[in-house]
Design an enzyme around this catalytic site. Structure first.
Site, short mmCIF file in Angstrom:
data_model
loop_
_atom_site.label_atom_id
_atom_site.label_comp_id
_atom_site.label_asym_id
_atom_site.label_seq_id
_atom_site.Cartn_x
_atom_site.Cartn_y
_atom_site.Cartn_z
N GLY A 148 33.96 -13.44 -9.80
CA GLY A 148 32.82 -13.62 -8.89
C GLY A 148 31.78 -14.58 -9.44
O GLY A 148 31.00 -15.15 -8.69
N ASN A 168 32.43 -16.46 -12.94
CA ASN A 168 32.98 -17.43 -13.89
C ASN A 168 34.42 -17.85 -13.61
O ASN A 168 35.21 -17.08 -13.05
CB ASN A 168 32.92 -16.84 -15.31
CG ASN A 168 31.49 -16.59 -15.73
OD1 ASN A 168 30.66 -17.50 -15.71
ND2 ASN A 168 31.17 -15.35 -16.09
N ASN A 220 46.24 -10.10 -9.38
CA ASN A 220 44.83 -9.70 -9.29
C ASN A 220 44.25 -9.49 -10.70
O ASN A 220 44.96 -9.06 -11.61
CB ASN A 220 44.77 -8.42 -8.45
CG ASN A 220 43.47 -7.69 -8.58
OD1 ASN A 220 43.33 -6.81 -9.43
ND2 ASN A 220 42.50 -8.04 -7.77
N ASP A 221 42.95 -9.75 -10.87
CA ASP A 221 42.34 -9.68 -12.21
C ASP A 221 42.35 -8.28 -12.84
O ASP A 221 42.59 -8.14 -14.05
CB ASP A 221 40.92 -10.29 -12.21
CG ASP A 221 40.02 -9.72 -11.13
OD1 ASP A 221 40.41 -8.75 -10.45
OD2 ASP A 221 38.90 -10.25 -10.96
N GLY A 261 31.91 -7.90 -10.11
CA GLY A 261 32.37 -6.77 -9.31
C GLY A 261 33.01 -5.72 -10.19
O GLY A 261 32.76 -5.69 -11.40
N GLU A 280 42.62 -1.38 -5.96
CA GLU A 280 41.33 -2.02 -5.70
C GLU A 280 40.28 -0.93 -5.98
O GLU A 280 39.60 -0.42 -5.08
CB GLU A 280 41.23 -2.53 -4.25
CG GLU A 280 41.79 -3.92 -4.08
CD GLU A 280 40.99 -5.01 -4.81
OE1 GLU A 280 39.85 -4.74 -5.23
OE2 GLU A 280 41.51 -6.12 -4.97
N CYS A 308 32.46 -6.00 0.08
CA CYS A 308 33.70 -5.91 0.86
C CYS A 308 33.41 -5.64 2.33
O CYS A 308 34.31 -5.66 3.16
CB CYS A 308 34.60 -4.81 0.30
SG CYS A 308 33.99 -3.14 0.61
N GLU A 329 31.69 -0.26 -6.70
CA GLU A 329 31.23 -1.62 -7.03
C GLU A 329 29.77 -1.83 -6.60
O GLU A 329 29.03 -2.58 -7.25
CB GLU A 329 32.14 -2.66 -6.36
CG GLU A 329 31.75 -4.08 -6.64
CD GLU A 329 32.78 -5.10 -6.15
OE1 GLU A 329 33.94 -5.08 -6.64
OE2 GLU A 329 32.44 -5.92 -5.27
P1 ADP Z 1 33.41 -12.49 -13.43
O1 ADP Z 1 32.92 -11.48 -12.48
O2 ADP Z 1 33.19 -13.87 -12.98
O3 ADP Z 1 34.81 -12.21 -13.85
P2 ADP Z 1 32.35 -11.76 -16.05
O4 ADP Z 1 33.35 -10.74 -16.35
O5 ADP Z 1 32.19 -12.89 -16.96
O6 ADP Z 1 32.47 -12.44 -14.67
O7 ADP Z 1 30.97 -11.01 -15.87
C1 ADP Z 1 29.87 -11.69 -15.37
C2 ADP Z 1 28.94 -10.71 -14.76
O8 ADP Z 1 28.58 -9.73 -15.73
C3 ADP Z 1 27.66 -11.37 -14.32
O9 ADP Z 1 27.65 -11.50 -12.93
C4 ADP Z 1 26.56 -10.41 -14.75
O10 ADP Z 1 26.29 -9.54 -13.66
C5 ADP Z 1 27.19 -9.61 -15.81
N1 ADP Z 1 26.81 -10.03 -17.17
C6 ADP Z 1 27.06 -11.18 -17.80
N2 ADP Z 1 26.62 -11.19 -19.05
C7 ADP Z 1 26.10 -10.00 -19.22
C8 ADP Z 1 25.50 -9.37 -20.30
N3 ADP Z 1 25.31 -9.96 -21.48
N4 ADP Z 1 25.13 -8.11 -20.10
C9 ADP Z 1 25.29 -7.48 -18.95
N5 ADP Z 1 25.83 -8.02 -17.89
C10 ADP Z 1 26.22 -9.26 -18.04
C1 BMX Z 2 36.11 -7.43 -6.18
C2 BMX Z 2 37.44 -7.96 -5.64
C3 BMX Z 2 38.56 -7.48 -6.56
C4 BMX Z 2 38.29 -7.81 -8.03
C5 BMX Z 2 36.92 -7.30 -8.45
C6 BMX Z 2 36.52 -7.67 -9.86
C7 BMX Z 2 37.69 -10.09 -4.47
C8 BMX Z 2 37.46 -11.57 -4.56
N1 BMX Z 2 37.37 -9.41 -5.57
O1 BMX Z 2 36.07 -6.06 -6.02
O2 BMX Z 2 39.79 -7.99 -6.15
O3 BMX Z 2 39.28 -7.23 -8.81
O4 BMX Z 2 35.93 -7.80 -7.54
O5 BMX Z 2 36.22 -9.03 -9.96
O6 BMX Z 2 38.15 -9.60 -3.46
P1 BMX Z 2 35.17 -9.73 -10.95
O7 BMX Z 2 34.61 -10.85 -10.20
O8 BMX Z 2 34.16 -8.73 -11.34
O9 BMX Z 2 35.97 -10.17 -12.12
ZN ZN Z 3 33.56 -2.24 -1.43
CA CA Z 4 43.47 -4.38 -8.89
MG MG Z 5 36.37 -10.93 -13.90
#
Ligand code: ADP
Ligand code: BMX
Ligand code: ZN
Ligand code: CA
Ligand code: MG
Length: 344
Positions: A39, A41, A139-140, A168, A189, A204, A211
């Site tokens: 969401g 990075n 999915n991640d 998320g 999910e 969602c 979440e």
């Molecule tokens: P993604 O959701 O893109 O996979 P990350 O797992 O890198 O991202 O997490 C980024 C999210 O985590 C940011 O949106 C922020 O809400 C939160 N975040 C980032 N750095 C920190 C931190 N040092 N402490 C707490 N929350 C953080």
């Molecule tokens: C959302 C959903 C999940 C994902 C989760 C964590 C989308 C694009 N994302 O719930 O599929 O596993 O976020 O994602 O539908 P992240 O952005 O926190 O890494």
């Molecule tokens: Zn939801």
């Molecule tokens: Ca999953």
């Molecule tokens: Mg992630």
């Protein structure tokens, strides 16, 4: 040959063959390219067979499809170039992404608003066309589970669940040593387990999802709200006027320094996550829950407490651990490549 004869015939000295050194060399050089789209990075990494992140590249995940694909290919090209100098042989590409994914087709079926313009997307074709490498996608949260299974606390555990908190909340379920994907790739999910009939709005489109209570984004929203009302800052905290943006970390700091409003937000988040996990225990009855992501350490104790208070007796004997992996989603993406390309 004995030594005099060897000298007579000018044989080179026989090198003792050290098989463990050769295996070490293979394990060091065979690598995967891993991509993680979240969401916030977009990350790319070169990952060795042993699960070591050799080099990592991070950017903000672009908001449009075109910009995103362009950046993915640019970052991959850079990584492939660097891999040569780092003595890493790239066997393939693993993609971890938010959204419902069909891994057989390499297609992202649907995404929530967390990643815009990311539904009905064939992610495999543009990457394999550009890099001439095989591509795996999942999915991640599912990738995070694969990483725990191969490199983390899930090693040798038949039934476990992982919850990864970032922007998320993602989830992955390993049942009888395999990921479960469900009938339309929407299993696990776990961020969208609902713990209240109304509750805060979720990305969602529903409400009351875990979440919407406990993710990085949910906590950041609450931190911003408190900050706007001038209720966040407490003595001893960094000057928030100087802070670039208010995040979940500020909320945690404020709570630690005695801000009761920040503490209440965190407690609600922990409680919601705990109740969500109790629901998971009652559906799949795993022996282990692994928490990962930026907020995992803050949630471990509250989750354990809620399980103690709210789970059925038979589901109480469960371990809750915080992941010791640096980047579970990236490592899981890499593991798809390493497992398939080296399978005998
Ligand atoms: P993604 O959701 O893109 O996979 P990350 O797992 O890198 O991202 O997490 C980024 C999210 O985590 C940011 O949106 C922020 O809400 C939160 N975040 C980032 N750095 C920190 C931190 N040092 N402490 C707490 N929350 C953080
Ligand atoms: C959302 C959903 C999940 C994902 C989760 C964590 C989308 C694009 N994302 O719930 O599929 O596993 O976020 O994602 O539908 P992240 O952005 O926190 O890494
Ligand atoms: Zn939801
Ligand atoms: Ca999953
Ligand atoms: Mg992630």
């Amino acid at each position: 040959l004995d030594e005099p004869l060897q000298k007579t015939f000018c044989f080179p000295p026989i090198r003792e063959w050290d098989i463990s050194q050769d295996i070490d060399h293979i394990l060091e050089t065979q690598s995967a390219l891993a991509i993680d789209l979240g969401g916030t990075n977009l990350r790319v990494a070169i990952v060795s067979m042993r699960g070591k992140i050799v080099k990592k590249y991070s950017q903000a995940n672009p908001k449009t499809y075109e910009a995103r694909i362009e950046l993915i290919l640019k970052m991959c090209a850079e990584a492939v170039f660097d891999a040569v100098h780092l003595n890493c042989r790239i066997l393939g590409v693993g993609v971890s992404t938010g959204g419902r994914v069909n891994p057989q087709e390499g297609v992202i079926l649907h995404s929530t608003k967390l990643i815009q313009e990311w539904s009905s997307i064939d992610i495999r074709t543009p990457i394999s066309d550009a890099l001439h490498l095989p591509v795996w996608v999942d999915n991640d949260g599912n990738c995070a589970a694969l990483a725990e299974k191969k490199f983390g606390h899930g090693k040798g555990v038949e039934n476990f669940v992982t919850i990864i908190t970032g922007t998320g909340i993602g989830g992955g379920i390993i049942q009888h040593n395999e990921l479960i994907h469900g009938s339309t790739f929407c299993a696990a999910e776990l961020g969208h387990i609902m713990v209240s009939l109304d509750g805060p709005e979720c990305m969602c489109g529903s409400r009351g999802c875990i979440e919407a209570y406990a993710s990085g984004m949910a906590l950041q929203k609450e931190a911003k709200r408190l900050h706007d009302e001038e209720l966040l800052e407490v003595e001893g905290m960094v000057d928030l006027k100087k802070a670039e943006f208010v995040s979940a970390i500020h909320l945690i700091n404020a709570a630690r320094l005695g801000n009761s409003k920040a503490g209440a937000v965190l407690r609600t988040g922990g409680m919601a996550l705990g109740v969500g996990i109790v629901n998971i225990l009652h559906v799949v009855n795993p022996s282990l829950v692994i928490l990962s992501g930026v907020l995992a350490t803050h949630y471990q104790a509250p989750v354990q407490q809620v399980i103690g208070q709210r789970a059925l007796t038979s589901a109480q004997r469960i371990q809750v651990l915080t992941s010791d992996l640096e980047e579970p989603a990236l490592l899981g993406a890499a593991s798809m490549v390493l497992d398939y390309t080296t399978r005998r």
